[in-house]
Design a protein around this motif. Sequence first.
Motif, PDB file in Angstrom:
ATOM      1  N   GLY A  35      46.290  37.660  30.876  1.00 20.64           N
ATOM      2  CA  GLY A  35      44.492  37.033  31.393  1.00 20.64           C
ATOM      3  C   GLY A  35      43.607  36.079  30.435  1.00 20.64           C
ATOM      4  O   GLY A  35      44.310  36.296  29.650  1.00 20.64           O
ATOM      5  N   PHE A  37      39.962  35.099  28.934  1.00 24.32           N
ATOM      6  CA  PHE A  37      38.637  35.601  29.159  1.00 24.32           C
ATOM      7  C   PHE A  37      37.822  34.443  27.880  1.00 24.32           C
ATOM      8  O   PHE A  37      38.917  33.697  27.555  1.00 24.32           O
ATOM      9  CB  PHE A  37      38.768  36.772  29.021  1.00 24.32           C
ATOM     10  N   GLU A  46      33.710  36.896  29.225  1.00 26.51           N
ATOM     11  CA  GLU A  46      33.704  37.250  30.707  1.00 26.51           C
ATOM     12  C   GLU A  46      34.907  36.763  31.486  1.00 26.51           C
ATOM     13  O   GLU A  46      35.894  36.303  30.687  1.00 26.51           O
ATOM     14  CB  GLU A  46      33.027  36.953  31.353  1.00 26.51           C
ATOM     15  N   PHE A  47      35.728  37.455  32.204  1.00 25.47           N
ATOM     16  CA  PHE A  47      36.869  37.454  32.897  1.00 25.47           C
ATOM     17  C   PHE A  47      37.002  35.357  33.164  1.00 25.47           C
ATOM     18  O   PHE A  47      35.709  34.832  34.389  1.00 25.47           O
ATOM     19  CB  PHE A  47      37.106  37.734  34.135  1.00 25.47           C
ATOM     20  N   TYR A  60      41.278  34.141  40.540  1.00 21.80           N
ATOM     21  CA  TYR A  60      40.481  32.950  39.216  1.00 21.80           C
ATOM     22  C   TYR A  60      39.083  33.949  39.283  1.00 21.80           C
ATOM     23  O   TYR A  60      38.274  34.488  40.122  1.00 21.80           O
ATOM     24  CB  TYR A  60      40.185  31.839  39.542  1.00 21.80           C
ATOM     25  N   ALA A  61      38.093  33.783  38.487  1.00 20.78           N
ATOM     26  CA  ALA A  61      36.647  33.836  38.748  1.00 20.78           C
ATOM     27  C   ALA A  61      35.744  32.837  39.374  1.00 20.78           C
ATOM     28  O   ALA A  61      36.618  31.574  38.968  1.00 20.78           O
ATOM     29  CB  ALA A  61      36.341  33.893  37.420  1.00 20.78           C
ATOM     30  N   HIS A 104      44.470  40.638  37.052  1.00 20.36           N
ATOM     31  CA  HIS A 104      43.005  41.598  37.410  1.00 20.36           C
ATOM     32  C   HIS A 104      42.190  41.163  36.326  1.00 20.36           C
ATOM     33  O   HIS A 104      42.392  40.379  35.366  1.00 20.36           O
ATOM     34  CB  HIS A 104      42.927  42.919  37.599  1.00 20.36           C
ATOM     35  N   PRO A 105      40.827  40.988  36.637  1.00 18.52           N
ATOM     36  CA  PRO A 105      39.506  40.619  35.673  1.00 18.52           C
ATOM     37  C   PRO A 105      39.391  41.727  34.787  1.00 18.52           C
ATOM     38  O   PRO A 105      38.069  42.418  34.039  1.00 18.52           O
ATOM     39  CB  PRO A 105      39.064  40.324  36.480  1.00 18.52           C
ATOM     40  N   TRP A 106      39.925  42.967  35.155  1.00 23.80           N
ATOM     41  CA  TRP A 106      39.434  44.882  33.989  1.00 23.80           C
ATOM     42  C   TRP A 106      39.628  44.561  32.222  1.00 23.80           C
ATOM     43  O   TRP A 106      41.234  44.456  31.969  1.00 23.80           O
ATOM     44  CB  TRP A 106      40.052  45.948  34.934  1.00 23.80           C
TER      45      TRP A 106
END
Length: 123
Positions: A35, A37, A46-47, A60-61, A104-106
């Motif tokens: 990932g 960030f 933030e992701f 993607y964000a 995933h964005p977590w």
Amino acid sequence: QVQLVESGGGLVQAGGSLRLSCVASGGTFRSLIMGWFRQAPGKEREFVGAISWNGGSTLYADSVKGRFIISRDKNTAHLQLSSLKPEDTAIYYCAADPGYYSPHPWVNEYDFWGQGTQVTVSS
């Protein structure tokens, strides 16, 4: 333990491009979700985006969709930044998660982090 080292940050004008890289060592790279960030001054981390262990799936964000591209090869993850805006200015971090199959964005689920690389976009 997995060690991550980012590189490729710098100063660029709005509309320009940069390519960030994240080299992983000390673990089984191909089993990791990778990932990206970012964290701007005074803001929470933030992701940006993430890629699956085999590169077949990305996430993607909304703020970067269509401008940033994540890829991976061998033991390196890449983040191609294009059409950069001043609001993209931040420290960019790569992260690795050995526990999931899908990107995933977590943020709290990523176990390993790099030291970060600064991206500054001038207007």
